[in-house]
Enzyme design. Sequence first.
Site: not given
Ligand code: MTE
Ligand code: LUZ
Ligand code: MOS
Length: 749
Positions: A304, A706
Amino acid sequence: MKNIDSRGHVTGQSIYIDDIPEQQGTLHGAVVVSPVAHGIIRNIDYTKAESTSGVVRIVTAADIPGENQIGSIVQDEQLFADPEIHFKGQPVALILANDYDTAWEAAGKVVFDIEEKQPVTSPREAAKNKSFLVPPRTFRQGDVTSAFKECEYIVKGSASSAGQEHLYLETQGVYTLPSENGNIKVFSSTQGPTAVQRITGHVLGCPMHKIEVDVNRLGGGFGGKEDQATPWAVMASLGTFLTHKAVKIILPRHIDLMITGKRHPYEYDFTIGLDKSLKIIAFEADYFQNGGAATDLSPAILERTLFHITNAYYIPNVRGTVYSCRTNLPPNTAFRGFGAPQGMFLMETAIAKAAEAIGVKADAIQKNNLIRKGETFPYGQSPDEDNAVKVWKQFDEKFGIEKIKESVKTYNAQNRLTKKGFALMPICFGISFTNQSMNQARALVHIYQDGSIGISTGAVEMGQGVNTKMMQVAAQVLSVNVERVKIETTNTTRVSNTSPTAASSGADLNGKALEIACNKLKERLILVAAKLLNTEADSIIIENEKVINSGKVSSLTWEELVMTAHLERVGLTENGHYATPEIHFDKNLEKGHPFAYHVFGMAGITAVVDILRGTYEIENVDIVHDFGKSMNETIDHGQVEGAVVQGIGWMTIEDLVFDEKGSFLSNSLSTYKVPDIYSAPKEIRISDLKSEGNERAILKSKAVGEPPFNYGIGAFFAIQDAMRAFRENYELNTSAPITHEKVLLGLYK
Ligand code: MTE
Ligand code: LUZ
Ligand code: MOS
């Protein structure tokens, strides 16, 4: 719709692992961890621990019925170190006791005899020794070597960015229950229920079907529980397997801080070349990723980084190589952004360094190189939309770039002891797991006889609001009141083979699967209604719980329709399966179309620096963000705000300190500072990019978890812009975070 968890969270009624009522005879597990970063275990003396009153059993590698192996991508990580130790804090055993305090007290009484070896903590040193977790990878576009010959300006430099602690409020934890025939039920605080199930099966030497993983919610994950919730779940399951008792493990905060992996620190070397008109013609860089002592998710994070080396810009000639370096730190892991922030940080650093050398403002370069439709990223995909340019335009119209710059200038002319700085941070983030096979999801929907609905998906709620979004999808597709819908726990027995909730794609993938399941049920109900009303299916629609026949509201209610369907023996349960179409990537060519779509945006960050103390505040953050057509603005704006603050923390005050022996020194919240209400921006203004949304996103509402983390990178440059207002010949510090100490030293070099 409000987040369904808001009330439970603020009244303390939401249930986390440690709130589950305990079964009689529950044992508490404490992890015995290595006191050194590198060495060979000669002997471990458990006598004192064993004889502690209340200790029931000590579980070691010798007790493992299957394989002592928990690595996911590469099988290079043991559950219990045996006999070699690779990082300080590496688990070596599990103590089971009648209560929590006894277990952890006994863990402290274990005596180690270790033949110590020299630890490596620097990724550059590991790279010199060719000690890599996986082979390096390179993305290329055009021909950098010949392109540099055409450049008017060429700037070289080095940089670094530090790691980051997730600091989920709920530390790692698990509760396992024994069941008949050796089956085990695992309540885990994990983003990846299937990973827990698979690896538990592997270590216990049993099929996955014997392990049921259930996730109610997480008190935050941020990537820290994508892979690293697994070891504790496996240990507790092993404890249950051996004792036939329920086992609970909750890591104390200082242990969690010490032994779990963090965001990867990176070191970088770069060369950037521009022509007279400030077009970036060539960019070349090496990225040294500090992977820690085991592979974990490092190869995916490496990848990534490569996908985001040019951020939101089009650069015709690019070469980027990422080295995943093995060191004796805890294995670093997923963290919001997943390697992309590191890629973007270097791009912005290179632009800032070039601007400094040429004598222009960075935004002149940024604006001039935004990617447009038809232009390609180094991995071969083009954006579907001209959103990078649209975002810039809307930002300027809404907030006025020149106006902000003027007001900063005026402020600095009038103030001697505080100075303001400003920076823009455009972003472009690819949505999809970069590993194609992970881009799939399933959902299970029951409509009960009374018309109420139960939905299950593979998505894990961790505070991001995905459960609320899933309820919205079901209610919208079935066209019923959302009160009829209940979201069930995430459970491997109901929804199998889940990808972790990660890559910001939890809502997209699971929402699409849910949409498919709900549509199938709706079609079936329409057939029932057509029969009841003596008409054809295509003259029936279900809208707001009413059955509409050729445009006229019939007397048939939702409840009557559902009950009739049941009495007619029509199935009221459905499964949905979704796999993102069209995406592909060829790892030999390092080209393809890996992403369903891109998310764009731009932040403008204003910082104020105290010239005497070196302290600073983030005054405000203005953002234009590409939500597509947001399905829940409250949740989505909350995601942007939280991510921005977390991103600013990474770039400013969060400082992980390890000594050269691999000991983590800042392992308490008094020495590791995360942004609090005082250091958060005084104001965050978010403007939604005017957009039609994207068909690949759930209900056209783009992934939001993210991408906005990366706005925080702007703080690094805004603070240093303020420093330059005080010291004209100030040279950009390229080592993040830009702590208060670094600012003070930089002001008075
Ligand atoms: N928001 C909150 N409140 N707590 C979390 O742990 N994780 C983040 C983001 N927002 C997180 C968060 C991360 S790293 C990701 S990948 C996404 O939420 C995952 O959820 P989604 O795929 O439903 O957006
Ligand atoms: N996890 C993963 C991830 O396994 N592959 C991904 O591409 C990725 N990208 C963002 C966050 N977690
Ligand atoms: Mo988020 S780093 O893809 O859990």
